[in-house]
Design a protein around this motif. Structure first.
Motif, PDB file in Angstrom:
ATOM      1  N   LYS A 127       0.822  -1.213   0.000  1.00 28.68           N
ATOM      2  CA  LYS A 127       0.000   0.000   0.000  1.00 28.68           C
ATOM      3  C   LYS A 127       0.856   1.263   0.000  1.00 28.68           C
ATOM      4  CE  LYS A 127      -3.928  -2.157   2.357  1.00 28.68           C
ATOM      5  NZ  LYS A 127      -4.751  -2.203   3.611  1.00 28.68           N
ATOM      6  N   GLU A 128       1.945   1.254   0.754  1.00 30.56           N
ATOM      7  CA  GLU A 128       2.843   2.406   0.816  1.00 30.56           C
ATOM      8  C   GLU A 128       4.247   1.908   0.463  1.00 30.56           C
ATOM      9  OE1 GLU A 128       2.514   4.224   4.654  1.00 30.56           O
ATOM     10  OE2 GLU A 128       0.389   4.694   4.422  1.00 30.56           O
ATOM     11  N   ALA A 164      10.526   8.775   3.932  1.00 24.20           N
ATOM     12  CA  ALA A 164       9.188   9.254   3.575  1.00 24.20           C
ATOM     13  C   ALA A 164       9.074  10.769   3.716  1.00 24.20           C
ATOM     14  CB  ALA A 164       8.137   8.570   4.449  1.00 24.20           C
ATOM     15  N   TYR A 170       6.259  13.472   3.413  1.00 28.42           N
ATOM     16  CA  TYR A 170       5.175  12.860   4.178  1.00 28.42           C
ATOM     17  C   TYR A 170       4.896  13.647   5.453  1.00 28.42           C
ATOM     18  CZ  TYR A 170       2.564   9.495   6.983  1.00 28.42           C
ATOM     19  OH  TYR A 170       1.603   8.894   7.758  1.00 28.42           O
ATOM     20  N   PRO A 292       5.049   7.198   8.984  1.00 29.51           N
ATOM     21  CA  PRO A 292       4.003   6.465   8.261  1.00 29.51           C
ATOM     22  C   PRO A 292       3.649   5.161   8.968  1.00 29.51           C
ATOM     23  CG  PRO A 292       5.835   7.065   6.816  1.00 29.51           C
ATOM     24  CD  PRO A 292       6.291   7.307   8.224  1.00 29.51           C
ATOM     25  N   SER A 294       3.283   2.351   7.628  1.00 23.45           N
ATOM     26  CA  SER A 294       4.057   1.254   7.048  1.00 23.45           C
ATOM     27  C   SER A 294       5.498   1.225   7.530  1.00 23.45           C
ATOM     28  CB  SER A 294       4.033   1.339   5.522  1.00 23.45           C
ATOM     29  OG  SER A 294       4.513   2.588   5.092  1.00 23.45           O
TER      30      SER A 294
END
Length: 358
Positions: A127-128, A164, A170, A292, A294
């Motif tokens: 997903k990430e 990220a 992010y 994140p 993930s």
């Protein structure tokens, strides 16, 4: 200098718990109410002299996030699971459950949980991709070099978060109920999914409390094992019961490095009080905006596929019930721990009734 060694051990476990606390926030759990879980458990450990602390646990968080779709479903699963564990802890039936089912079936269930965690890690990375794959890569390298879970989780979470933040700019906007420093009553919901989830979480905690609790006790070097499993189970259950009604995150049994400190009880209490202060002052949500979900993928993969699965799978295959244990493992991995444990119990006690053996 005992106090310094105790303090450093406590800090190490706090560093291990922070990324998993961030994981709890990404699943929609409020962290401010969880302050009281840590305060409650530290008081219990101080009164009874328990060496086994509780903290955020990746396995229970990953399982709850996988079984519940909304924050309310997840807190309801935590509340239901804590009710089951409270009964088990108060009545002292934890060790009796394992004695009845056998170590092989329990180990098969735990090995299946290991596969579940690895699968969740892979799904996160899909997903990430940037943060998830970098987390897995850093975690694998870290564990190969250090063979240490604390370094693995710290390096993989920090490394993937930096990638990220600087690579994709992010910054998460966490829901208001996650970051707010106030208490809100969250009425539990009742559904078949919640009941199944609560029973699955209870099954996971039965295995984790025995294995993690006894391992923590062994780390003290004190004989006989100083961990009171029923006290540990009751503490964890009542801590979760209260905070789940306020939308708080679950805290469970962990393998804690504080047990190897010169004063393991004091070190464990120090760790839980440090976590309570971090949550009370609202520091964790500030950190969590730049981490994140993930980023925990690498740690989950190592924890599930390298730490939990091999040892428990080996134990499951050694006994006379190895075929039943193998089926327990597979059903747990495919469905959930409750389905796996029930499958093992039905096969173990049902097959002899019809004249069959495995």
């Amino acid at each position: 200098m005992h106090w310094l060694a105790d303090f450093l051990a406590a800090v190490g476990v706090v560093l291990n718990g922070i990324p998993q606390g961030i994981m709890a926030m990404t699943l929609g759990f409020a962290v401010f109410p969880t302050t009281f879980s840590f305060a409650f458990a530290s008081a219990v450990n101080g009164v009874f002299g328990s060496v086994a602390p509780i903290s955020f646990q990746a396995e229970s968080l990953a399982l709850t996030g996988n079984l519940g779709e909304t924050p309310r479903e997840r807190t309801s699963i935590i509340f239901g699971g804590s009710l089951v564990m409270a009964v088990i802890g108060v009545t002292g039936t934890l060790t009796k459950i394992v004695a009845i089912l056998g170590n092989g079936i329990m180990a098969g269930m735990m090995a299946g949980v290991g596969i579940m965690l690895a699968k969740i890690a892979v799904d996160m990375a899909r997903k990430e991709r940037i943060s998830g794959l970098s987390s897995i890569g850093i975690a694998v390298l870290s564990y190969l070099v250090t063979k240490d879970l604390v370094w693995t989780i710290v390096l993989s979470v920090i490394g993937s978060s930096l990638i990220a933040v600087f690579g994709t700019h992010y910054r998460a906007d966490l829901p208001e109920h996650v970051v707010e420093r106030r208490l809100r009553f969250l009425k539990p919901v009742f559904s078949l999914k919640v009941v199944r989830g609560a029973l699955s979480l209870a099954c996971l905690n039965v295995g984790a409390n025995i294995s993690y609790g006894l391992i923590t006790g062994q780390m003290t070097g004190i004989k006989p094992n100083p961990v009171n499993l029923n006290l540990l189970t009751g503490t964890q259950a009542f801590a979760d019961m209260g905070t789940s009604l306020l939308g708080g995150a679950p805290v469970e049994t962990i393998i804690s490095a504080t047990a190897s400190a010169p004063e393991p009880v004091i070190a464990g209490i120090m760790m839980m009080l440090m976590m309570a202060v971090i949550l009370l002052l609202g520091w964790l949500p500030k950190i969590g905006r730049y981490v994140p979900a993930s980023s925990i993928a690498g740690f989950l993969l190592i924890l599930g596929a390298v730490v939990i699965f091999p040892e428990n799978a080996a134990t499951a295959m050694q006994g006379n019930d190895n075929v039943i244990a193998a089926l327990t493992l597979v059903i747990t991995a495919i469905i959930d721990p409750f389905a796996g444990l029930m499958t093992g119990a039905i096969l173990k006690f049902g097959l002899p009734l019809i004249g069959l053996g495995v």
